[in-house]
Design an enzyme around this catalytic site. Structure first.
Site, PDB file in Angstrom:
ATOM      1  N   HIS A 398       0.815  -1.213   0.000  1.00 17.86           N
ATOM      2  CA  HIS A 398       0.000   0.000   0.000  1.00 17.86           C
ATOM      3  C   HIS A 398       0.848   1.262   0.000  1.00 17.86           C
ATOM      4  O   HIS A 398       0.328   2.371  -0.221  1.00 17.86           O
ATOM      5  CB  HIS A 398      -0.925   0.006   1.227  1.00 17.86           C
ATOM      6  CG  HIS A 398      -2.310   0.504   0.930  1.00 17.86           C
ATOM      7  ND1 HIS A 398      -2.571   1.475  -0.004  1.00 17.86           N
ATOM      8  CD2 HIS A 398      -3.513   0.153   1.456  1.00 17.86           C
ATOM      9  CE1 HIS A 398      -3.876   1.718  -0.045  1.00 17.86           C
ATOM     10  NE2 HIS A 398      -4.467   0.922   0.832  1.00 17.86           N
ATOM     11  N   ASP A 402      -2.262   1.975  -4.766  1.00 11.47           N
ATOM     12  CA  ASP A 402      -3.531   2.404  -4.181  1.00 11.47           C
ATOM     13  C   ASP A 402      -4.574   1.293  -4.304  1.00 11.47           C
ATOM     14  O   ASP A 402      -4.535   0.478  -5.237  1.00 11.47           O
ATOM     15  CB  ASP A 402      -4.046   3.663  -4.877  1.00 11.47           C
ATOM     16  CG  ASP A 402      -3.141   4.875  -4.624  1.00 11.47           C
ATOM     17  OD1 ASP A 402      -2.495   4.909  -3.552  1.00 11.47           O
ATOM     18  OD2 ASP A 402      -3.086   5.763  -5.489  1.00 11.47           O
TER      19      ASP A 402
END
Length: 426
Positions: A398, A402
């Site tokens: 992450h 995204d």
């Protein structure tokens, strides 16, 4: 008599120290030239250390799990005559591998004339069971130890027929056969209380895997995304291609189709085919798609790499996946074959379960996990029909990827798999 002192060899690639993973000999053992003495673990692979001489082991230079510098004393062997009194490095390294292979030791002994093979230690007894001291650790590869543990067999009770009394898989089979033929065994033995325990050092490849998994979960911000995919059409295509071309080109599994789907989807999502250097704070996106294919071996998870998957046909990918998987399982994968991936595909095949949360193969930022295929009733155009369904369980970093991009990437793979013709439309 003389003494031949063997030093830890320079394995190359600027490596200054290695971990001593396992001894295949002990003090007092007679060894022959080319017999494997020990396994050592580098940052990338396990390496055999063979003996350059015939003789008797008189001293070991370290314990399993110990990190040893290149050039330090590995082992001392007593040899006939004056011997080579100079300290020398071991014979040139040695086949790179991922699992200790007892067959290499046996082949080295059996390839010698009868007189040379004589140093093999004599069996302790003629039956398949032998009593050892409670603290005596029998010689056996990690694969044999795991097999014995799974079968509930105490290795110290098993007679080893390999070099230096090494316990082989065949010895476990013989031990089981003896137990099954023993009609006097109590019928309640399966329910007897057990109080035995075994301590297993986390060394060698298992330590390396543990370190990489811990490092990955501590450094990357993992998140997972699971999507259901209808694989009915692609399974029909696979069956048709295997029936038509299987005999001449080889059988196709689902994996080469998934590799192809990754290649096509990555054209629109290049951020998934990347490596993240979190120390330099640099993301490197790569045009080449080097797909790591997670493969289970006797000593743990290996990730051989299908290089330039973007330039391979289905059958080319299938052949390379099969070749690499066999090399990894047999301990013959080279360092180059186990490094350099840009994205990883992991599958447990029929044991894949419903969902999983795969751990990233750092410094990659995406890993795609394949779950098992099951037949389920689904509603298609208002009708309930039986379809072959499969989940993709994928994880992403992450810090780089995204959530929306991850979802769109997996949806793109889903579209390609459910409409397999689009895999080949340019």
């Amino acid at each position: 008599m003389g003494t031949h002192v063997i030093k830890m060899p320079d394995i190359g690639e600027g490596i200054a120290e290695v971990e001593l993973s396992q001894w295949h000999v002990k003090v007092g053992d007679l060894v022959v030239e080319d017999q494997v003495l020990a396994d050592v673990m580098t940052d990338k692979a396990m390496v055999d250390i063979p003996s350059p001489v015939h003789g008797k082991v008189i001293a070991l230079g370290g314990q399993p799990g110990e990190v040893m510098a290149v050039g330090s004393v590995l082992i001392s062997i007593e040899v006939e005559g004056a011997g080579n009194l100079k300290e020398s490095a071991a014979s040139a390294p040695v086949a790179t591998k991922e699992a200790p292979a007892a067959s290499k030791v046996e082949a080295a002994v059996e390839s010698k004339p009868a007189a040379a093979a004589a140093p093999r230690s004599a069996p302790v007894c003629q039956g398949p069971m032998v009593a050892r001291e409670a603290d005596e650790r029998p010689l056996a590869s990690p694969a044999v130890r795991k097999h014995a543990l799974d079968l509930g067999i105490q290795l110290r009770l098993v007679r080893g027929t390999g070099p230096a009394g090494r316990v082989l898989h065949e010895d476990l089979d013989a031990y089981l056969a003896q137990g099954q033929s023993n009609a006097s065994a109590p019928a309640t033995a399966a329910y007897a209380q057990r109080h035995d325990e075994e301590q297993i050092q986390v060394i060698g490849m298992r330590r390396k895997i543990a370190q990489r998994m811990q490092d990955a979960t501590q450094r990357a911000a993992h998140f997972s995304y699971v999507e259901e995919i209808d694989v009915t059409a692609i399974e029909e295509l696979r069956a048709h291609l295997n029936e038509k071309h299987g005999a001449s080109r080889g059988k196709l599994t689902l994996l080469p189709f998934l590799v192809r789907a990754l290649v096509v989807a990555l054209r629109d999502f290049p951020q998934m085919n990347a490596r993240y250097d979190d120390e330099a704070q640099v993301i490197t996106r790569l045009g080449a798609v080097h797909v790591g294919v997670a493969t289970q071996s006797d000593v743990g998870l290996m990730v051989p790499v299908v290089r330039h998957a973007e330039a391979r046909s289905l059958w080319d990918s299938a052949a390379e996946i099969s070749r690499l998987a066999n090399a990894a399982r047999n301990g013959k994968a080279s360092r180059d074959e186990l490094s350099g991936s840009t994205i990883t595909l992991t599958s447990l095949g029929a044991l894949g379960g419903i969902v999983s949360t795969p751990v990233l193969n750092l410094p990659e930022v995406a890993i795609v996990g394949v779950n098992k295929i099951v037949e389920r009733p689904m509603v298609v155009k208002g009708q309930v029909v039986i379809r072959k369904m499969m989940n993709l369980s994928s994880s992403f970093d992450h810090r780089v990827v995204d959530g929306m991009d991850a979802a769109l990437f997996i949806q793109a793979i889903r579209g390609l798999i459910e409409q397999p013709a689009t895999l080949f439309v340019e």
